[in-house]
Design a protein around this motif. Structure first.
Motif, PDB file in Angstrom:
ATOM      1  N   GLN A  99       0.813  -1.214   0.000  1.00 48.88           N
ATOM      2  CA  GLN A  99       0.000   0.000   0.000  1.00 48.88           C
ATOM      3  C   GLN A  99       0.852   1.273   0.000  1.00 48.88           C
ATOM      4  OE1 GLN A  99      -3.171  -0.597   2.714  1.00 48.88           O
ATOM      5  NE2 GLN A  99      -4.451   0.933   1.747  1.00 48.88           N
ATOM      6  N   ASN A 100       2.113   1.141   0.403  1.00 52.15           N
ATOM      7  CA  ASN A 100       2.948   2.330   0.556  1.00 52.15           C
ATOM      8  C   ASN A 100       3.971   2.426  -0.579  1.00 52.15           C
ATOM      9  OD1 ASN A 100       4.436   4.448   1.432  1.00 52.15           O
ATOM     10  ND2 ASN A 100       5.440   3.348   3.107  1.00 52.15           N
ATOM     11  N   PRO A 101       3.725   3.319  -1.571  1.00 53.32           N
ATOM     12  CA  PRO A 101       4.625   3.374  -2.731  1.00 53.32           C
ATOM     13  C   PRO A 101       6.065   3.681  -2.332  1.00 53.32           C
ATOM     14  CG  PRO A 101       2.801   4.956  -2.973  1.00 53.32           C
ATOM     15  CD  PRO A 101       2.623   4.290  -1.642  1.00 53.32           C
ATOM     16  N   ALA A 102       6.253   4.385  -1.226  1.00 50.29           N
ATOM     17  CA  ALA A 102       7.613   4.766  -0.822  1.00 50.29           C
ATOM     18  C   ALA A 102       8.489   3.540  -0.561  1.00 50.29           C
ATOM     19  CB  ALA A 102       7.556   5.648   0.423  1.00 50.29           C
ATOM     20  N   ASP A 103       7.842   2.371  -0.306  1.00 47.54           N
ATOM     21  CA  ASP A 103       8.616   1.139  -0.110  1.00 47.54           C
ATOM     22  C   ASP A 103       9.447   0.782  -1.336  1.00 47.54           C
ATOM     23  OD1 ASP A 103       7.389   0.885   2.321  1.00 47.54           O
ATOM     24  OD2 ASP A 103       6.015  -0.711   1.733  1.00 47.54           O
ATOM     25  N   TYR A 104       9.033   1.303  -2.494  1.00 45.23           N
ATOM     26  CA  TYR A 104       9.679   0.896  -3.761  1.00 45.23           C
ATOM     27  C   TYR A 104      10.521   2.007  -4.352  1.00 45.23           C
ATOM     28  CZ  TYR A 104       6.256  -2.544  -2.944  1.00 45.23           C
ATOM     29  OH  TYR A 104       5.532  -3.512  -2.316  1.00 45.23           O
ATOM     30  N   LEU A 105      10.523   3.158  -3.699  1.00 44.17           N
ATOM     31  CA  LEU A 105      11.160   4.334  -4.284  1.00 44.17           C
ATOM     32  C   LEU A 105      12.240   4.816  -3.329  1.00 44.17           C
ATOM     33  CD1 LEU A 105       7.809   6.036  -5.367  1.00 44.17           C
ATOM     34  CD2 LEU A 105       9.304   4.618  -6.784  1.00 44.17           C
ATOM     35  N   PHE A 106      13.445   4.318  -3.524  1.00 43.10           N
ATOM     36  CA  PHE A 106      14.516   4.621  -2.560  1.00 43.10           C
ATOM     37  C   PHE A 106      15.796   5.036  -3.253  1.00 43.10           C
ATOM     38  CE2 PHE A 106      13.644   0.117  -3.172  1.00 43.10           C
ATOM     39  CZ  PHE A 106      14.788  -0.290  -3.824  1.00 43.10           C
ATOM     40  N   ASN A 107      15.737   5.201  -4.574  1.00 42.58           N
ATOM     41  CA  ASN A 107      16.924   5.601  -5.326  1.00 42.58           C
ATOM     42  C   ASN A 107      16.889   7.111  -5.573  1.00 42.58           C
ATOM     43  OD1 ASN A 107      18.652   3.198  -6.184  1.00 42.58           O
ATOM     44  ND2 ASN A 107      16.571   2.457  -6.593  1.00 42.58           N
ATOM     45  N   PRO A 108      18.019   7.693  -6.027  1.00 44.09           N
ATOM     46  CA  PRO A 108      18.032   9.141  -6.249  1.00 44.09           C
ATOM     47  C   PRO A 108      17.057   9.607  -7.326  1.00 44.09           C
ATOM     48  CG  PRO A 108      20.284   8.276  -6.160  1.00 44.09           C
ATOM     49  CD  PRO A 108      19.366   7.088  -6.156  1.00 44.09           C
ATOM     50  N   THR A 109      16.777   8.741  -8.306  1.00 49.78           N
ATOM     51  CA  THR A 109      15.834   9.144  -9.356  1.00 49.78           C
ATOM     52  C   THR A 109      14.830   8.028  -9.617  1.00 49.78           C
ATOM     53  OG1 THR A 109      17.132   8.184 -11.156  1.00 49.78           O
ATOM     54  CG2 THR A 109      17.623  10.487 -10.570  1.00 49.78           C
ATOM     55  N   VAL A 110      13.715   8.443 -10.221  1.00 53.03           N
ATOM     56  CA  VAL A 110      12.675   7.484 -10.610  1.00 53.03           C
ATOM     57  C   VAL A 110      13.255   6.467 -11.593  1.00 53.03           C
ATOM     58  CG1 VAL A 110      10.459   7.257 -11.807  1.00 53.03           C
ATOM     59  CG2 VAL A 110      10.826   9.156 -10.200  1.00 53.03           C
ATOM     60  N   ARG A 111      14.090   6.953 -12.526  1.00 57.08           N
ATOM     61  CA  ARG A 111      14.691   6.040 -13.506  1.00 57.08           C
ATOM     62  C   ARG A 111      15.439   4.888 -12.813  1.00 57.08           C
ATOM     63  NH1 ARG A 111      15.995   6.486 -18.735  1.00 57.08           N
ATOM     64  NH2 ARG A 111      15.647   8.736 -18.811  1.00 57.08           N
ATOM     65  N   GLU A 112      16.226   5.227 -11.790  1.00 54.78           N
ATOM     66  CA  GLU A 112      16.987   4.188 -11.089  1.00 54.78           C
ATOM     67  C   GLU A 112      16.059   3.232 -10.328  1.00 54.78           C
ATOM     68  OE1 GLU A 112      20.972   6.151  -9.540  1.00 54.78           O
ATOM     69  OE2 GLU A 112      19.417   7.638 -10.002  1.00 54.78           O
ATOM     70  N   LYS A 147      13.502  12.753 -12.002  1.00 55.26           N
ATOM     71  CA  LYS A 147      13.181  13.407 -10.719  1.00 55.26           C
ATOM     72  C   LYS A 147      13.490  12.509  -9.526  1.00 55.26           C
ATOM     73  CE  LYS A 147       9.714  16.892 -11.161  1.00 55.26           C
ATOM     74  NZ  LYS A 147       8.752  17.511 -10.271  1.00 55.26           N
ATOM     75  N   PRO A 148      13.808  13.125  -8.374  1.00 61.10           N
ATOM     76  CA  PRO A 148      13.874  12.315  -7.146  1.00 61.10           C
ATOM     77  C   PRO A 148      12.449  11.880  -6.784  1.00 61.10           C
ATOM     78  CG  PRO A 148      14.758  14.541  -6.812  1.00 61.10           C
ATOM     79  CD  PRO A 148      14.084  14.538  -8.141  1.00 61.10           C
ATOM     80  N   PRO A 149      12.248  10.601  -6.472  1.00 58.63           N
ATOM     81  CA  PRO A 149      10.887  10.109  -6.240  1.00 58.63           C
ATOM     82  C   PRO A 149      10.153  10.832  -5.120  1.00 58.63           C
ATOM     83  CG  PRO A 149      12.533   8.376  -5.857  1.00 58.63           C
ATOM     84  CD  PRO A 149      13.253   9.518  -6.433  1.00 58.63           C
ATOM     85  N   PHE A 150      10.900  11.339  -4.117  1.00 56.07           N
ATOM     86  CA  PHE A 150      10.194  11.992  -3.010  1.00 56.07           C
ATOM     87  C   PHE A 150       9.607  13.343  -3.418  1.00 56.07           C
ATOM     88  CE2 PHE A 150      14.630  13.277  -2.553  1.00 56.07           C
ATOM     89  CZ  PHE A 150      14.527  14.644  -2.346  1.00 56.07           C
TER      90      PHE A 150
END
Ligand SMILES: Nc1ncnc2c1ncn2[C@@H]1O[C@H](COP(=O)(O)OP(=O)(O)O)[C@@H](O)[C@H]1O
Ligand SMILES: [Mg+2]
Length: 283
Positions: A99-112, A147-150
């Protein structure tokens, strides 16, 4: 293993015909003692589209994490593709989106982030990059890749997390509320993509409390009651037209079903289906 106990090694069913995910007797309580899932059986055949439908707190997210092997059940077991009970052994065939997208977004960019899964797979040169470009294009994320995911909005993060689950090109996808907080246009994009994946034979499980979403993502429903138990399983039509059953689970039939209640023997389940039938003079 010795040859002597070969029967224990060989699967009962040919793995090709075995369900993608086959869970029996799953129970789980959180460390603070909260019971979340209580004796649940779920079988998802290959290529099937199944909705885990239930009210808030029904145990959908917990069940999805159990099915995806992200948490271990107190009781019960999950078998994958008729081959193994070890979810880690099928990580590149089974993508789970919590449920928490942030679990999958931990790199400097969305591409990574999108490239992270394929980087673990032994792919030919350029294949991972190609997948990132294709999935990003399909989910309208190309502009956001650097972009940075955050910095992304909630709905953008959810689409980016979904994209990161798709770049591994899984055989089965387990998605926890994949379009909550996604706007209408992007919701259509996501749903169209899920349709395409299903047409390609990908197994899809979606959890949601939203009866309106169910006909768009599933053919079969596993309905959870408020106490982490299966209240019923059935076709989308069987479950979504059973007002009493849904009400018992603190849910309501889709609005179009309520509108056509008593007006049509088999009420349409979606607005599009209703429009088609009205156009045909069928209602
Ligand atoms: N980390 C946790 N610790 C304790 N209880 C939890 C935790 N996560 C969820 N729960 C509880 O477990 C039950 C099922 O929650 P959940 O699986 O998130 O339901 P759903 O996704 O259907 O809304 C609820 O009672 C919820 O409050
Ligand atoms: Mg949830």
């Amino acid at each position: 293993m010795s040859d002597g106990d070969g029967a224990a090694d060989s699967p009962a069913t040919d793995p090709v015909d075995a369900p993608a995910v086959d869970a029996t007797g799953l129970s789980y309580a959180y460390p603070d003692g909260t019971p979340a899932v209580d004796g649940v059986d779920v079988t998802v055949e290959r290529g099937e589209r199944v909705a885990l439908l239930g009210p808030n707190g029904a145990g959908k997210s917990t069940l999805l994490q159990l099915l995806g092997g992200l948490i271990d059940p107190d009781e019960g077991r999950v078998r994958y593709f008729g081959e193994t009970d070890d979810a880690d052994a099928v990580r590149d065939r089974l993508s789970v989106l919590t449920q928490n997208p942030a679990d999958y977004l931990f790199n400097p960019t969305v591409r990574e982030d999108l490239a992270y899964g394929p980087a673990q797979q032994d792919l030919p040169d350029g294949e991972a990059e190609g997948r990132v470009e294709r999935v990003a294009d399909r989910l309208d994320l190309t502009e956001l890749l650097s972009k940075p995911p955050f910095r992304l909005s909630g709905g953008q993060q959810r689409r980016a997390a979904l994209a990161s689950a798709l770049t591994v090109e899984p055989d089965a996808l387990l998605l926890d509320e994949p379009v909550s907080d996604v706007d209408a246009a992007n919701r259509e994009t996501v749903l169209a993509l899920l349709d395409e994946l299903a047409a390609d034979g990908v197994t899809i499980v979606v959890s949601t409390p939203d009866t309106e979403l169910v006909p768009q993502v599933a053919d079969r429903v596993v309905l959870l009651d408020g106490g982490g138990r299966v209240a019923a399983t059935g076709s989308v039509r069987e479950i979504l037209t059973d007002t009493a059953l849904l009400t018992d689970c603190d849910l309501r039939p889709p609005q179009v079903v309520r509108l056509f209640d008593g007006l049509a023997d088999e009420p349409p389940l979606t607005v599009d289906a209703a429009r088609d039938r009205l156009g045909d003079g069928d209602i």
